[in-house]
Design a protein around this motif. Structure first.
Motif, PDB file in Angstrom:
ATOM      1  N   LYS A   1       0.662  -1.371  -0.112  1.00 51.67           N
ATOM      2  CA  LYS A   1       0.193   0.107  -0.011  1.00 51.67           C
ATOM      3  C   LYS A   1       0.890   1.235   0.130  1.00 51.67           C
ATOM      4  O   LYS A   1       2.064   1.292   0.494  1.00 51.67           O
ATOM      5  CB  LYS A   1      -1.153   0.143   1.261  1.00 51.67           C
ATOM      6  N   VAL A   2       0.332   2.328  -0.514  1.00 52.75           N
ATOM      7  CA  VAL A   2       1.014   3.694  -0.611  1.00 52.75           C
ATOM      8  C   VAL A   2      -0.066   4.626   0.442  1.00 52.75           C
ATOM      9  O   VAL A   2      -1.469   4.601  -0.052  1.00 52.75           O
ATOM     10  CB  VAL A   2       0.995   4.258  -1.774  1.00 52.75           C
ATOM     11  N   ILE A   3       0.536   5.173   1.424  1.00 55.68           N
ATOM     12  CA  ILE A   3      -0.704   5.933   2.035  1.00 55.68           C
ATOM     13  C   ILE A   3      -0.134   7.435   1.956  1.00 55.68           C
ATOM     14  O   ILE A   3       0.929   7.783   1.996  1.00 55.68           O
ATOM     15  CB  ILE A   3      -0.117   5.672   3.852  1.00 55.68           C
ATOM     16  N   VAL A   4      -1.425   8.003   1.532  1.00 60.35           N
ATOM     17  CA  VAL A   4      -1.305   9.410   1.355  1.00 60.35           C
ATOM     18  C   VAL A   4      -2.157  10.131   2.339  1.00 60.35           C
ATOM     19  O   VAL A   4      -3.121   9.825   2.576  1.00 60.35           O
ATOM     20  CB  VAL A   4      -1.622   9.879   0.014  1.00 60.35           C
ATOM     21  N   ARG A   5      -1.404  11.300   3.138  1.00 62.37           N
ATOM     22  CA  ARG A   5      -2.137  12.079   4.090  1.00 62.37           C
ATOM     23  C   ARG A   5      -2.627  13.506   3.506  1.00 62.37           C
ATOM     24  O   ARG A   5      -1.684  14.048   2.851  1.00 62.37           O
ATOM     25  CB  ARG A   5      -1.509  12.410   5.352  1.00 62.37           C
ATOM     26  N   GLY A   6      -3.587  14.068   3.997  1.00 66.84           N
ATOM     27  CA  GLY A   6      -4.046  15.398   3.676  1.00 66.84           C
ATOM     28  C   GLY A   6      -4.246  15.638   2.252  1.00 66.84           C
ATOM     29  O   GLY A   6      -3.819  16.457   1.491  1.00 66.84           O
ATOM     30  N   LEU A   7      -5.103  14.646   1.377  1.00 64.27           N
ATOM     31  CA  LEU A   7      -5.288  14.489  -0.001  1.00 64.27           C
ATOM     32  C   LEU A   7      -6.185  15.702  -0.087  1.00 64.27           C
ATOM     33  O   LEU A   7      -7.605  15.424   0.014  1.00 64.27           O
ATOM     34  CB  LEU A   7      -5.508  13.138  -0.388  1.00 64.27           C
ATOM     35  N   PRO A   8      -5.814  16.514  -1.361  1.00 64.94           N
ATOM     36  CA  PRO A   8      -7.166  17.407  -1.479  1.00 64.94           C
ATOM     37  C   PRO A   8      -8.040  16.807  -2.423  1.00 64.94           C
ATOM     38  O   PRO A   8      -7.749  15.944  -3.402  1.00 64.94           O
ATOM     39  CB  PRO A   8      -6.458  18.697  -2.292  1.00 64.94           C
ATOM     40  N   ILE A   9      -9.427  16.774  -2.381  1.00 67.47           N
ATOM     41  CA  ILE A   9     -10.298  16.218  -3.033  1.00 67.47           C
ATOM     42  C   ILE A   9     -11.291  17.345  -3.506  1.00 67.47           C
ATOM     43  O   ILE A   9     -11.535  18.309  -2.904  1.00 67.47           O
ATOM     44  CB  ILE A   9     -10.942  14.973  -2.627  1.00 67.47           C
ATOM     45  N   GLN A  10     -12.149  16.904  -4.435  1.00 68.64           N
ATOM     46  CA  GLN A  10     -13.340  17.843  -4.820  1.00 68.64           C
ATOM     47  C   GLN A  10     -14.329  16.971  -5.864  1.00 68.64           C
ATOM     48  O   GLN A  10     -13.924  16.053  -6.377  1.00 68.64           O
ATOM     49  CB  GLN A  10     -12.804  18.979  -5.674  1.00 68.64           C
ATOM     50  N   SER A  11     -15.595  17.565  -5.924  1.00 69.83           N
ATOM     51  CA  SER A  11     -16.483  17.055  -6.864  1.00 69.83           C
ATOM     52  C   SER A  11     -17.295  18.196  -7.693  1.00 69.83           C
ATOM     53  O   SER A  11     -17.830  18.872  -7.025  1.00 69.83           O
ATOM     54  CB  SER A  11     -17.391  15.988  -6.447  1.00 69.83           C
ATOM     55  N   ARG A  12     -17.283  18.070  -9.038  1.00 64.53           N
ATOM     56  CA  ARG A  12     -17.913  18.986  -9.717  1.00 64.53           C
ATOM     57  C   ARG A  12     -19.512  18.660  -9.666  1.00 64.53           C
ATOM     58  O   ARG A  12     -20.448  19.439  -9.756  1.00 64.53           O
ATOM     59  CB  ARG A  12     -17.514  19.139 -11.291  1.00 64.53           C
TER      60      ARG A  12
END
Length: 219
Positions: A62-73
Motif C-alpha cells: 500500500k501507499v499511504i497519502v495524508r491530507g489529500l485535496p479532493i473535490q467533486s464538480r
C-alpha cells in the motif's frame, strides 16, 4: 447538476455539521461563526498528523497519502481526505511515482467513539464519491478511525448512502444560495455544541436571535 464555479463549492467537512444540526452548519459555513470547546480542540489534535498535506509513504502493498485535496464538480464540494490508503490491485488506477495500480481506500479520523447517527458514514461516503469522480474508478470501502476507542470501523459504500449524500448536499446548497440560517428544534444535544453561546438555543424557543438582537439595539 454540474457545479462549474469552484467559488460556490461547499466544504465537505460541513456534512457532519449539517447532519448534527442544520443551524450549526449555517452559523459556521454561512455566517462564519466559530467557537472552540474541548471537543473541537481534541479533534484538531487528532487530525494534526493525519492532515499533513501530501505526505506519502510506502508500506508493502500500500501507499499511504495524508491530507489529500479532493473535490467533486457533480456535488459541488471540496475538502481534504485525512488519509487515503492506495492498496495495490490489478483492477486499480496508477499513481505517479509508483509502479503498478492501486485501489483508493479513504480513512477518516474522529476524536470520539462511533455515533448512533449517520454523519460520519455520509462524510466518508462523500470522500469516496469525490475519489471516484477524480480518479475514474470504483471505491467500495473505507474506514472511520475513532480516537477514543482506537479502533477502525469498516464502511461499505452503498447506493443508499450515496443517494443520501446527494440529497443532503443538495439541501446544503439550497440554504447556502439563499444565505439562510434555519431555525431548528432544540434538545439535549445543544449542550455539547461549540456554538451554544452564538446560537442562543434558549432564546430561540421564544423568539428568533435576530428579533432579540434588534430589540436589544432599540432599547
Amino acid at each position: 447538476m454540474v457545479y462549474k464555479n469552484e467559488e460556490n463549492y461547499l466544504m465537505l467537512s460541513g456534512i457532519q455539521h449539517f447532519k448534527f444540526c442544520k443551524r450549526q452548519w449555517a452559523l459556521i459555513h454561512i455566517e462564519q461563526q466559530w467557537e472552540e470547546n474541548v471537543k473541537t480542540i481534541e479533534g484538531q489534535y487528532l487530525h494534526k498528523k493525519a492532515d499533513q498535506p501530501l505526505i506519502k509513504e510506502r508500506r508493502k502493498e500500500k501507499v499511504i497519502v495524508r491530507g489529500l485535496p479532493i473535490q467533486s464538480r457533480d456535488l459541488g464540494i471540496t475538502g481534504l481526505c485525512d488519509v487515503v490508503e492506495f492498496i495495490e490491485d490489478s483492477q486499480g488506477v496508477p499513481i505517479q511515482g509508483y509502479e503498478g495500480t492501486f485501489i483508493p481506500v479513504p480513512v477518516e479520523y474522529k476524536r470520539g467513539k462511533p455515533k448512533r447517527g449517520e454523519e460520519d458514514i455520509l462524510q466518508l461516503t462523500a470522500q469516496a464519491m469525490c475519489l471516484e469522480e477524480m480518479l475514474v474508478c470504483s471505491v467500495n470501502r473505507g474506514y472511520v478511525y475513532y480516537g477514543e476507542t482506537k479502533h477502525r470501523l469498516a464502511i461499505e459504500f452503498t447506493e443508499k448512502e450515496k443517494d443520501l449524500v446527494k440529497r443532503t448536499i443538495k439541501e446544503m446548497h439550497h440554504y447556502y444560495r439563499k444565505r439562510h440560517t434555519p431555525r431548528v428544534k432544540t434538545g439535549a444535544f445543544c449542550n455539547s455544541c461549540s456554538l451554544q453561546q452564538v446560537c442562543l438555543p434558549e432564546l430561540m424557543k421564544k423568539q428568533s436571535v435576530q428579533t432579540y438582537i434588534e430589540r436589544k439595539l432599540s432599547e
